[in-house]
Design an enzyme around this catalytic site. Sequence first.
Site, PDB file in Angstrom:
ATOM      1  N   GLU A 191       4.706 -10.296  15.634  1.00 49.70           N
ATOM      2  CA  GLU A 191       4.259 -10.830  16.811  1.00 49.70           C
ATOM      3  C   GLU A 191       4.758 -12.215  17.194  1.00 49.70           C
ATOM      4  O   GLU A 191       5.132 -12.726  18.150  1.00 49.70           O
ATOM      5  CB  GLU A 191       2.656 -10.475  16.870  1.00 49.70           C
ATOM      6  CG  GLU A 191       1.862 -10.670  18.138  1.00 49.70           C
ATOM      7  CD  GLU A 191       0.484 -10.544  17.973  1.00 49.70           C
ATOM      8  OE1 GLU A 191       0.076 -10.139  16.745  1.00 49.70           O
ATOM      9  OE2 GLU A 191      -0.020 -10.791  18.972  1.00 49.70           O
TER      10      GLU A 191
ATOM     11  N   ARG B 240       0.755  -1.198   0.243  1.00 49.38           N
ATOM     12  CA  ARG B 240      -0.135  -0.068  -0.088  1.00 49.38           C
ATOM     13  C   ARG B 240       0.809   1.257  -0.095  1.00 49.38           C
ATOM     14  O   ARG B 240       0.455   2.155  -0.324  1.00 49.38           O
ATOM     15  CB  ARG B 240      -1.125  -0.036   1.180  1.00 49.38           C
ATOM     16  CG  ARG B 240      -2.260  -1.216   0.955  1.00 49.38           C
ATOM     17  CD  ARG B 240      -3.161  -1.090   2.164  1.00 49.38           C
ATOM     18  NE  ARG B 240      -2.307  -1.623   3.286  1.00 49.38           N
ATOM     19  CZ  ARG B 240      -2.628  -2.943   3.795  1.00 49.38           C
ATOM     20  NH1 ARG B 240      -3.425  -3.804   3.146  1.00 49.38           N
ATOM     21  NH2 ARG B 240      -2.017  -3.290   4.904  1.00 49.38           N
TER      22      ARG B 240
HETATM   23  P1  AMP Z   1       4.219  -2.447  11.830  1.00 60.39           P
HETATM   24  O1  AMP Z   1       5.424  -2.984  11.267  1.00 60.39           O
HETATM   25  O2  AMP Z   1       3.645  -3.255  12.916  1.00 60.39           O
HETATM   26  O3  AMP Z   1       4.248  -0.996  11.854  1.00 60.39           O
HETATM   27  O4  AMP Z   1       2.954  -2.616  10.643  1.00 60.39           O
HETATM   28  C1  AMP Z   1       3.016  -1.910   9.412  1.00 60.39           C
HETATM   29  C2  AMP Z   1       2.633  -2.621   8.406  1.00 60.39           C
HETATM   30  O5  AMP Z   1       1.398  -3.603   8.516  1.00 60.39           O
HETATM   31  C3  AMP Z   1       2.026  -1.727   7.246  1.00 60.39           C
HETATM   32  O6  AMP Z   1       2.453  -2.017   5.966  1.00 60.39           O
HETATM   33  C4  AMP Z   1       0.597  -1.818   7.381  1.00 60.39           C
HETATM   34  O7  AMP Z   1       0.056  -1.869   6.043  1.00 60.39           O
HETATM   35  C5  AMP Z   1       0.403  -3.130   7.834  1.00 60.39           C
HETATM   36  N1  AMP Z   1      -0.775  -3.164   9.144  1.00 60.39           N
HETATM   37  C6  AMP Z   1      -0.342  -3.423  10.248  1.00 60.39           C
HETATM   38  N2  AMP Z   1      -1.514  -3.286  11.277  1.00 60.39           N
HETATM   39  C7  AMP Z   1      -2.516  -2.830  10.458  1.00 60.39           C
HETATM   40  C8  AMP Z   1      -3.857  -2.509  10.565  1.00 60.39           C
HETATM   41  N3  AMP Z   1      -4.480  -2.608  11.835  1.00 60.39           N
HETATM   42  N4  AMP Z   1      -4.574  -2.270   9.400  1.00 60.39           N
HETATM   43  C9  AMP Z   1      -4.050  -2.223   8.292  1.00 60.39           C
HETATM   44  N5  AMP Z   1      -2.715  -2.367   7.871  1.00 60.39           N
HETATM   45  C10 AMP Z   1      -1.844  -2.778   9.086  1.00 60.39           C
END
Ligand code: AMP
Length: 173
Positions: free
Chosen positions: A95, A58
């Site tokens: 996670e 995205r």
């Molecule tokens: P993080 O590495 O935990 O910051 O996760 C970020 C990535 O996971 C991004 O590329 C987001 O598109 C996706 N992502 C994580 N959590 C969500 C959520 N609640 N809704 C949509 N996309 C998420």
Amino acid sequence: MDLQSHIRNVQDFPKEGIGFKDITTLLKDGQAFRAAVDELSAPFAEQGISKVVGIESRGFVFGTVMAYNWNIGFVPVRKPGKLPADTLREEYELEYGTDSLEIHQDAIMAGEKVLIVDDLLATGGTAAATVKLVEKLGGDIAGIAFLIELAFLSGRKKLEGHRILSLIKYDAE
Ligand code: AMP
């Protein structure tokens, strides 16, 4: 423009307990999509950025439009095995377990000013891995721009020292 009203929350997707922030409802609205791209771009317009780095997938949607508008190049950061030429790889914690991201070794020249773009900042692992990839290539990170920040997950802590922009903040799940 109230961008947050264009985000759809889908509870328990892709698994139980996750409140998925669906941006397709924003993307299908021409005015909201344009406003989001403009607001992500404006703070960095005068920074002399020469590459936009978008995170799969995205981050590609916003990053490519921003790069096109600025007349500069776009660099994809992708899941392993997708980029065909020589790559650098960075592992990061999920996670449960780990995941990796890759960038082409010749994507950024040392000293180039780079803006990193993704749709959403959650725990920050994805963006932090991207920061490492850009830094390994000698890129100078002008900022990291997100449409959405899940502030309650404190992802910013993993990106300390960098200028971070987020247009929509959620303070609770
Ligand atoms: P993080 O590495 O935990 O910051 O996760 C970020 C990535 O996971 C991004 O590329 C987001 O598109 C996706 N992502 C994580 N959590 C969500 C959520 N609640 N809704 C949509 N996309 C998420």
